[in-house]
Write a protein that holds these residues in place. Structure first.
Motif, mmCIF file in Angstrom:
data_model
loop_
_atom_site.group_PDB
_atom_site.id
_atom_site.type_symbol
_atom_site.label_atom_id
_atom_site.label_comp_id
_atom_site.label_asym_id
_atom_site.label_seq_id
_atom_site.Cartn_x
_atom_site.Cartn_y
_atom_site.Cartn_z
ATOM 1 N N ASP A 180 0.783 -1.038 -0.001
ATOM 2 C CA ASP A 180 0.006 0.071 -0.055
ATOM 3 C C ASP A 180 1.019 1.370 0.052
ATOM 4 O OD1 ASP A 180 -1.942 2.138 0.249
ATOM 5 O OD2 ASP A 180 -3.096 0.693 1.753
ATOM 6 N N ALA A 181 0.996 2.136 -1.067
ATOM 7 C CA ALA A 181 1.565 3.238 -1.169
ATOM 8 C C ALA A 181 1.329 4.197 -0.272
ATOM 9 C CB ALA A 181 1.523 3.683 -2.702
ATOM 10 N N ALA A 182 0.161 4.229 0.604
ATOM 11 C CA ALA A 182 -0.166 5.068 1.370
ATOM 12 C C ALA A 182 0.717 4.909 2.694
ATOM 13 C CB ALA A 182 -1.788 4.767 1.968
ATOM 14 N N GLU A 183 1.581 3.948 2.799
ATOM 15 C CA GLU A 183 2.585 3.817 3.744
ATOM 16 C C GLU A 183 4.190 4.265 3.413
ATOM 17 O OE1 GLU A 183 1.141 0.010 6.129
ATOM 18 O OE2 GLU A 183 2.015 -0.639 4.181
ATOM 19 N N VAL A 184 3.955 5.274 2.242
ATOM 20 C CA VAL A 184 5.260 5.624 1.605
ATOM 21 C C VAL A 184 5.168 7.059 1.715
ATOM 22 C CG1 VAL A 184 6.845 5.330 -0.178
ATOM 23 C CG2 VAL A 184 5.309 3.363 0.410
ATOM 24 N N ILE A 185 6.217 7.766 1.802
ATOM 25 C CA ILE A 185 6.561 9.099 1.483
ATOM 26 C C ILE A 185 7.686 9.088 0.419
ATOM 27 C CG2 ILE A 185 7.388 11.141 2.424
ATOM 28 C CD1 ILE A 185 5.880 10.958 4.895
ATOM 29 N N ASN A 186 7.413 9.877 -0.662
ATOM 30 C CA ASN A 186 8.636 10.251 -1.528
ATOM 31 C C ASN A 186 8.930 11.585 -1.206
ATOM 32 O OD1 ASN A 186 10.134 9.606 -4.068
ATOM 33 N ND2 ASN A 186 9.023 11.229 -4.866
ATOM 34 N N ILE A 187 10.447 11.820 -1.590
ATOM 35 C CA ILE A 187 10.910 13.224 -1.456
ATOM 36 C C ILE A 187 11.902 13.387 -2.575
ATOM 37 C CG2 ILE A 187 12.315 12.814 0.381
ATOM 38 C CD1 ILE A 187 11.727 15.322 1.543
ATOM 39 N N GLY A 188 12.068 14.473 -3.148
ATOM 40 C CA GLY A 188 12.912 14.843 -3.967
ATOM 41 C C GLY A 188 13.178 16.475 -4.269
ATOM 42 N N ASP A 189 14.315 16.761 -5.355
ATOM 43 C CA ASP A 189 14.416 18.103 -5.371
ATOM 44 C C ASP A 189 14.078 18.614 -6.870
ATOM 45 O OD1 ASP A 189 16.991 16.673 -6.497
ATOM 46 O OD2 ASP A 189 17.367 18.701 -6.793
ATOM 47 N N THR A 190 13.345 17.601 -7.881
ATOM 48 C CA THR A 190 12.963 18.010 -9.094
ATOM 49 C C THR A 190 11.559 17.615 -9.416
ATOM 50 O OG1 THR A 190 13.441 15.488 -10.086
ATOM 51 C CG2 THR A 190 15.302 17.078 -9.680
ATOM 52 N N PRO A 191 11.124 18.348 -10.448
ATOM 53 C CA PRO A 191 9.728 17.941 -10.797
ATOM 54 C C PRO A 191 9.476 16.359 -11.089
ATOM 55 C CG PRO A 191 10.327 20.006 -12.027
ATOM 56 C CD PRO A 191 11.573 19.335 -11.310
ATOM 57 N N SER A 192 10.309 15.873 -11.710
ATOM 58 C CA SER A 192 10.220 14.517 -12.247
ATOM 59 C C SER A 192 10.260 13.424 -10.740
ATOM 60 C CB SER A 192 11.461 13.944 -12.933
ATOM 61 O OG SER A 192 12.769 14.107 -12.200
ATOM 62 N N ASP A 193 10.836 14.121 -9.847
ATOM 63 C CA ASP A 193 10.722 13.418 -8.504
ATOM 64 C C ASP A 193 9.228 13.506 -8.001
ATOM 65 O OD1 ASP A 193 13.629 12.726 -8.203
ATOM 66 O OD2 ASP A 193 14.122 14.764 -7.587
ATOM 67 N N LEU A 194 8.799 14.626 -8.051
ATOM 68 C CA LEU A 194 7.503 14.839 -7.431
ATOM 69 C C LEU A 194 6.344 14.194 -8.284
ATOM 70 C CD1 LEU A 194 7.702 18.744 -6.803
ATOM 71 C CD2 LEU A 194 7.707 16.933 -5.180
#
Length: 240
Positions: A180-194
């Motif tokens: 379940d991706a609701a258990e995941v946080i993603n973080i980055g510094d570029t538009p492609s990361d977001l």
């Protein structure tokens, strides 16, 4: 609400200090191989696998049906990898502000740490080795014990497609049996990361403004919020 079990983080510009050296290396390779491209265009394509970027740029210049298209792409990419590897082999590498503090806090909370990157494996390992982050990882680049700094390293050449597709995040989830991706946080510094975090359906897809893109640039991309640096993620998770 489900707990956070995994945080996926970009490398260059997010957890690894980036003084635009990747852009400079790319621009030099483009110039050396006869490809004219603006600094703005190079910045806009940060976070993508660089082979894909050269494919896109040479398509714009020649068209993908041009008889020299494939050879031009390969020549530019090979030139870039040589320049990039030499840079990281001969220059120091540092973590970004707040990265080490975040890693320690996540470990204390038993939250998995996945580093994802548009780099290919060879240069990724050069960077990880210099930072000491290869420690405790096995041949699959998965942590084998409590003494590791991160839990897994995933590169864009190890999945079907790199960012902005969600595959690196999904591979990290599969590594730890997270469905379940609701258990995941993603973080980055570029538009492609977001975009990658959004495509994966992560609980949060967050940007940091101390990397390759400014707050103004990242505000133009849908996200769940922008942070000054990755260390601020401690307050975000701790306050949920």
């Amino acid at each position: 609400m489900l707990p956070i079990r995994l945080v996926t983080l970009d490398m260059a510009g997010t957890t690894v200090r980036d003084e635009h050296e990747v852009e400079h290396c790319f621009a030099r390779a483009a110039k050396d191989t006869g490809l004219t491209v603006s600094d703005e265009r190079v910045l806009a394509l940060q976070g993508y696998h660089k082979h894909q970027v050269f494919e896109m740029l040479w398509t714009e210049h020649l068209g993908s049906n041009h008889p020299e298209w494939s050879a031009r792409v390969e020549h530019s990419y090979e030139t870039f990898t040589s320049i990039l590897e030499n840079h990281y082999l001969t220059h120091p590498v540092y973590p970004t502000e707040g990265a080490l503090e975040l890693f320690q806090w996540l470990r204390e909370q038993d939250i998995r740490i996945a580093l994802t990157t548009g780099f290919y494996r060879k240069v990724t390992n050069i960077i990880l080795e210099k930072l000491g982050w290869l420690k405790g990882l096995d041949s699959r680049y998965i942590a084998t014990g409590a003494n590791s700094i991160i839990d897994v390293s995933i590169t864009s050449d190890e999945v079907v497609a790199g960012r902005p597709e969600p595959y690196m995040i999904q591979k990290a989830m599969a590594t730890f049996g997270i469905t379940d991706a609701a258990e995941v946080i993603n973080i980055g510094d570029t538009p492609s990361d977001l975009k990658s975090g959004t495509a994966a359906g992560c609980r949060l897809s967050l940007g940091v403004v101390n990397g390759t893109h400014s707050r103004q640039q990242l505000e133009a991309v849908p996200s769940d919020g922008l942070l000054e640096n990755v260390g601020e993620l401690i307050k975000v998770i701790g306050g949920r």
